[in-house]
Design an enzyme around this catalytic site. Structure first.
Site, PDB file in Angstrom:
ATOM      1  CD  GLN A  96      -2.778   1.247   2.440  1.00  0.00           C
ATOM      2  OE1 GLN A  96      -2.637   0.460   3.375  1.00  0.00           O
ATOM      3  NE2 GLN A  96      -3.698   2.191   2.437  1.00  0.00           N
ATOM      4  CG  HIS A 102      -5.573   3.417  -2.985  1.00  0.00           C
ATOM      5  ND1 HIS A 102      -4.827   3.511  -1.817  1.00  0.00           N
ATOM      6  CD2 HIS A 102      -4.741   2.864  -3.904  1.00  0.00           C
ATOM      7  CE1 HIS A 102      -3.619   3.029  -2.035  1.00  0.00           C
ATOM      8  NE2 HIS A 102      -3.538   2.624  -3.297  1.00  0.00           N
TER       9      HIS A 102
END
Length: 143
Positions: A96, A102
Site C-alpha cells: 500500500q 483505495h
C-alpha cells in the site's frame, strides 16, 4: 469530513492537487493512475480519509465497492480487455503506497504477467487523459 493534511489522495479529493478524473459521486472519486500498470488503470478513493480497510466503516466500503463495479463495467465496455482485476492493499507489507484506502481497477490481457507488487513507472499523460475520457463516457450515471 475526515481528511489528513499530508495525504496526497485527500489533496486530490480537495482539488489541491490535479488529477485526471473519471467519475465522482457524493462519497467517492475515481481518477486515472499516473503510474499505470495497464492501459486504463484507474484508482477509486473514498472522499473521506481512512488509512485502510480496517478503519473504514462498512457503509463507506459499500460506496467504494459500488463505484468500483461502475468503473469495472466502464473499463469492460470502453476498452474491451480480456479481464479486469480489482486490487486493494492494506499496509506496507501489501505494498500500500498511499495510506488512504483505495482500490485499483486494472484492465488485463491474456499473458500480461502482471505481478501484484509492480514497479511504478510514469505513464504517457496524453494517453492517460484519452483513456480517462473513454472511461468517463462509459460510466453508468448515478441513479
Amino acid at each position: 469530513m475526515r481528511t489528513q493534511s499530508d495525504c496526497i489522495f485527500c489533496k486530490i479529493v480537495a482539488d489541491e492537487i490535479g488529477s485526471i478524473p473519471v467519475f465522482e459521486d457524493d462519497h467517492t472519486l475515481a481518477f486515472m493512475d499516473i503510474n499505470p500498470v495497464a492501459r486504463g488503470h484507474t484508482l477509486i478513493v473514498p472522499k473521506q480519509h481512512w488509512q485502510n480497510l480496517y478503519e473504514m466503516p462498512d457503509e463507506h466500503l459499500g460506496y467504494v465497492s459500488a463505484s468500483a463495479k461502475r468503473i469495472a463495467v466502464a473499463v469492460k465496455f470502453a476498452l474491451n480487455p480480456d479481464g479486469v482485476s480489482l486490487i486493494q492493499a492494506n499496509g506496507q507489507g501489501a505494498s500500500q503506497s498511499v495510506l488512504h484506502f483505495h482500490m485499483h481497477i486494472v484492465p488485463r490481457t491474456m499473458g500480461d504477467e502482471l505481478k501484484i507488487n509492480w514497479q511504478l513507472r510514469p505513464g504517457d499523460l496524453d494517453e492517460i487523459r484519452e483513456v480517462a475520457a473513454q472511461l468517463a463516457a462509459a460510466v453508468e450515471p448515478v441513479l
